[in-house]
Scaffold this motif. Structure first.
Motif, PDB file in Angstrom:
ATOM      1  N   SER A   1       0.871  -1.328  -0.015  1.00  0.00           N
ATOM      2  CA  SER A   1      -0.023  -0.190  -0.107  1.00  0.00           C
ATOM      3  C   SER A   1       0.826   1.329   0.137  1.00  0.00           C
ATOM      4  N   THR A   2       0.646   2.172  -0.861  1.00  0.00           N
ATOM      5  CA  THR A   2       1.420   3.250  -1.083  1.00  0.00           C
ATOM      6  C   THR A   2       1.184   4.339  -0.255  1.00  0.00           C
ATOM      7  N   CYS A   3       1.934   5.143   0.135  1.00  0.00           N
ATOM      8  CA  CYS A   3       1.857   6.602   0.713  1.00  0.00           C
ATOM      9  C   CYS A   3       2.065   7.670  -0.127  1.00  0.00           C
ATOM     10  N   LEU A   4       1.605   7.322  -1.492  1.00  0.00           N
ATOM     11  CA  LEU A   4       1.819   8.365  -2.555  1.00  0.00           C
ATOM     12  C   LEU A   4       0.539   9.177  -2.873  1.00  0.00           C
ATOM     13  N   PHE A   5       0.288  10.459  -2.812  1.00  0.00           N
ATOM     14  CA  PHE A   5      -0.902  11.123  -3.165  1.00  0.00           C
ATOM     15  C   PHE A   5      -0.730  12.050  -4.269  1.00  0.00           C
ATOM     16  N   PRO A   6      -1.197  11.689  -5.404  1.00  0.00           N
ATOM     17  CA  PRO A   6      -1.162  12.722  -6.427  1.00  0.00           C
ATOM     18  C   PRO A   6      -2.002  13.831  -6.313  1.00  0.00           C
ATOM     19  N   LEU A   7      -1.420  15.164  -6.664  1.00  0.00           N
ATOM     20  CA  LEU A   7      -2.437  16.484  -6.551  1.00  0.00           C
ATOM     21  C   LEU A   7      -2.855  16.646  -7.939  1.00  0.00           C
ATOM     22  N   SER A   8      -3.938  17.463  -7.954  1.00  0.00           N
ATOM     23  CA  SER A   8      -4.529  17.899  -9.171  1.00  0.00           C
ATOM     24  C   SER A   8      -3.816  18.867  -9.943  1.00  0.00           C
ATOM     25  N   ALA A   9      -3.046  19.589  -9.270  1.00  0.00           N
ATOM     26  CA  ALA A   9      -1.945  20.501 -10.052  1.00  0.00           C
ATOM     27  C   ALA A   9      -0.922  20.790  -9.155  1.00  0.00           C
ATOM     28  N   PRO A  10       0.077  21.407  -9.530  1.00  0.00           N
ATOM     29  CA  PRO A  10       1.363  21.695  -8.743  1.00  0.00           C
ATOM     30  C   PRO A  10       0.921  22.970  -7.960  1.00  0.00           C
ATOM     31  N   PRO A  11       1.379  22.867  -6.549  1.00  0.00           N
ATOM     32  CA  PRO A  11       0.748  24.125  -5.941  1.00  0.00           C
ATOM     33  C   PRO A  11       1.368  25.288  -6.446  1.00  0.00           C
ATOM     34  N   PRO A  12       0.618  26.529  -6.060  1.00  0.00           N
ATOM     35  CA  PRO A  12       1.051  27.761  -6.462  1.00  0.00           C
ATOM     36  C   PRO A  12       2.430  28.228  -5.731  1.00  0.00           C
ATOM     37  N   ASN A  13       2.498  27.924  -4.501  1.00  0.00           N
ATOM     38  CA  ASN A  13       3.716  28.241  -3.650  1.00  0.00           C
ATOM     39  C   ASN A  13       4.475  26.878  -3.282  1.00  0.00           C
ATOM     40  N   PRO A  14       5.193  26.184  -3.876  1.00  0.00           N
ATOM     41  CA  PRO A  14       5.592  24.719  -3.484  1.00  0.00           C
ATOM     42  C   PRO A  14       6.355  24.702  -2.315  1.00  0.00           C
ATOM     43  N   ASP A  15       6.630  26.052  -1.738  1.00  0.00           N
ATOM     44  CA  ASP A  15       7.583  26.198  -0.432  1.00  0.00           C
ATOM     45  C   ASP A  15       6.682  26.505   0.624  1.00  0.00           C
ATOM     46  N   HIS A  16       5.172  26.467   0.271  1.00  0.00           N
ATOM     47  CA  HIS A  16       4.401  26.872   1.260  1.00  0.00           C
ATOM     48  C   HIS A  16       3.039  26.018   1.288  1.00  0.00           C
ATOM     49  N   VAL A  17       3.490  24.440   1.446  1.00  0.00           N
ATOM     50  CA  VAL A  17       2.306  23.543   1.250  1.00  0.00           C
ATOM     51  C   VAL A  17       2.214  22.773   2.646  1.00  0.00           C
ATOM     52  N   GLY A  18       1.088  22.814   3.461  1.00  0.00           N
ATOM     53  CA  GLY A  18       1.057  22.211   4.593  1.00  0.00           C
ATOM     54  C   GLY A  18       0.446  20.641   4.535  1.00  0.00           C
ATOM     55  N   VAL A  19       0.980  19.649   5.198  1.00  0.00           N
ATOM     56  CA  VAL A  19       0.235  18.226   5.142  1.00  0.00           C
ATOM     57  C   VAL A  19       0.100  17.896   6.520  1.00  0.00           C
ATOM     58  N   PHE A  20      -1.195  17.267   6.729  1.00  0.00           N
ATOM     59  CA  PHE A  20      -1.467  16.977   7.900  1.00  0.00           C
ATOM     60  C   PHE A  20      -1.894  15.286   7.963  1.00  0.00           C
ATOM     61  N   VAL A  21      -1.826  14.614   8.984  1.00  0.00           N
ATOM     62  CA  VAL A  21      -2.231  13.246   9.130  1.00  0.00           C
ATOM     63  C   VAL A  21      -3.259  13.480  10.582  1.00  0.00           C
ATOM     64  N   GLY A  22      -4.572  13.526  10.147  1.00  0.00           N
ATOM     65  CA  GLY A  22      -5.417  13.738  11.196  1.00  0.00           C
ATOM     66  C   GLY A  22      -5.259  15.151  11.563  1.00  0.00           C
ATOM     67  N   ASP A  23      -5.093  15.316  12.750  1.00  0.00           N
ATOM     68  CA  ASP A  23      -4.800  16.785  13.293  1.00  0.00           C
ATOM     69  C   ASP A  23      -3.062  17.090  13.296  1.00  0.00           C
ATOM     70  N   GLU A  24      -2.448  16.057  13.093  1.00  0.00           N
ATOM     71  CA  GLU A  24      -1.038  16.206  13.281  1.00  0.00           C
ATOM     72  C   GLU A  24      -0.382  16.699  12.125  1.00  0.00           C
ATOM     73  N   ALA A  25       0.460  17.766  12.331  1.00  0.00           N
ATOM     74  CA  ALA A  25       1.241  18.212  11.115  1.00  0.00           C
ATOM     75  C   ALA A  25       2.362  17.647  10.753  1.00  0.00           C
ATOM     76  N   VAL A  26       2.531  17.324   9.569  1.00  0.00           N
ATOM     77  CA  VAL A  26       3.809  16.625   8.973  1.00  0.00           C
ATOM     78  C   VAL A  26       4.680  17.562   8.173  1.00  0.00           C
ATOM     79  N   MET A  27       5.969  17.609   8.579  1.00  0.00           N
ATOM     80  CA  MET A  27       6.810  18.776   8.143  1.00  0.00           C
ATOM     81  C   MET A  27       7.446  17.944   6.785  1.00  0.00           C
ATOM     82  N   GLN A  28       7.734  18.867   6.024  1.00  0.00           N
ATOM     83  CA  GLN A  28       8.608  18.321   4.740  1.00  0.00           C
ATOM     84  C   GLN A  28      10.032  17.900   5.135  1.00  0.00           C
ATOM     85  N   ASP A  29      10.300  16.847   4.442  1.00  0.00           N
ATOM     86  CA  ASP A  29      11.446  16.299   4.643  1.00  0.00           C
ATOM     87  C   ASP A  29      12.166  15.501   3.201  1.00  0.00           C
TER      88      ASP A  29
END
Length: 356
Positions: A281-309
């Protein structure tokens, strides 16, 4: 299904006043300063349009859309040699190995219809063609890999009869690799080999030939999971060799335990197959389009923030320069596996919007 929140960034100018529409002056709106920058509010909350120094309105109204987790592609390579009619001990008892394998495979394939894209290759081909003859060598992919393919694959398995001559395992894997290489997408791809033991073709060095084929498959990027029904020592040895070469051996702290997934009973085989499908089972999530600000994207699993690595160790990162797919790593991926893909949220933020 995963709910992602998209904050698009659109600019417009009120030609009459030089201000954004609806702007009444210094009180541009709660949480927004005179330069259109957010000054407070909850992370990831709604944003109020503000005014840039050039009089442009930054519209970060939220747009919600669904994102589906990218499925893994699994090609089932199924042994239909006549020996599958024997019971697991190799005698003519019941249930036969085929009677154990088929219901378990079909149960798991049906259960993972949305999580995996399934395809089917059977071997050997033909009936009463003679062992290791050209007519018996696997040539065709019976069911090509496709999404929501479980009913088609299961129907094909039901129509298959275990009456083939010989066990050309190496040739079957080589044909599987040739097919997988022809698929032009970046979905992760795996081989699931279900067999009852010793390869028999070619008639000399058949074990080594099969192990080399699985080794080559792994080198090409296609790991092989091995599900086996075997009790004789020689067959266990052959299956262990294939499992290790496929780079997906069964995890067991006992160094003497089989390296392949066991299928001595239907329940045991179902458990093995569910373990395998859970691992791919993958942890890959396609986006509908590239983000307008690639360095300003937030990812959450439930209420927990996930930082970019960007090292791909723990957190999330883009999978490529097009920035149209993100992948979770480490604890975040494990949490998704346990809580479901629906726990993931993605926020595209405009510059200086609070996302965490």
């Amino acid at each position: 299904m995963t709910l992602a929140a998209l904050s698009g960034c659109a600019a417009s100018i009120d030609g009459d006043s030089g201000r954004s529409s609806g702007d009444t002056g210094a009180g541009a709106g709660p949480g927004v300063d005179d330069f259109g920058d957010a000054t407070g509010g909850e992370p990831g909350g709604d944003f109020t349009p503000g005014v840039t120094t050039g009089g442009e309105e930054v519209d970060c109204g939220r747009q919600n859309f669904n994102v589906e987790r990218k499925p893994a592609s699994i090609l089932l390579v199924l042994d239909r040699s006549a020996s599958m009619q024997d019971d697991p001990s190799g005698d003519e008892g019941t249930p036969s190995k085929w009677e154990l394998v088929v219901p378990a495979l079909q149960e798991v394939i049906a259960a993972t219809n949305e999580a995996a894209s399934w395809g089917l290759k059977v071997f050997p081909q033909g009936d009463r063609t003679g062992t290791c003859t050209e007519e018996s060598f696997p040539r065709d992919i019976l069911i090509p890999i496709a999404g929501n393919n479980a009913p088609t694959v299961n129907q094909a398995i039901s129509s298959t009869i275990p009456e083939g001559d010989g066990t050309p395992t190496g040739d079957a894997i080589n044909k599987a690799v040739e097919y997988l290489q022809s698929i032009q997408n970046d979905d992760p791809k795996y081989i699931l080999l279900a067999t009852d033991g010793d390869p028999s073709c070619p008639k000399s060095d058949s074990d080594e030939f099969a192990v080399q084929a699985v080794t080559n498959a792994a080198a090409a990027g296609f790991h092989t999971f091995v599900v086996g029904i075997a009790s004789q020592e020689s067959k266990v040895k052959a299956l262990n060799g294939l499992a290790v070469a496929g780079l997906e051996p069964r995890d067991d702290p006992d160094p003497l335990a089989p390296k392949f997934y066991l299928a001595a009973t239907k329940d045991e085989l179902v458990a093995s197959l569910l373990t395998i499908t859970g691992e791919v089972s993958t942890c890959l999530f396609p986006l509908s389009a590239p983000p307008p600000n690639p360095d300003h994207v937030g990812v959450f699993v439930g209420d927990e923030a996930v930082m970019q690595d960007t090292t791909g160790t723990s957190g999330w990162n883009y999978t490529g320069p097009d920035m149209t797919t993100i992948q979770l790593y480490g604890a975040a991926c494990e949490q998704v596996a346990s809580s479901g893909a629906g726990a993931v949220k993605v926020i595209f933020g405009c510059k200086d919007d609070p996302i965490y």
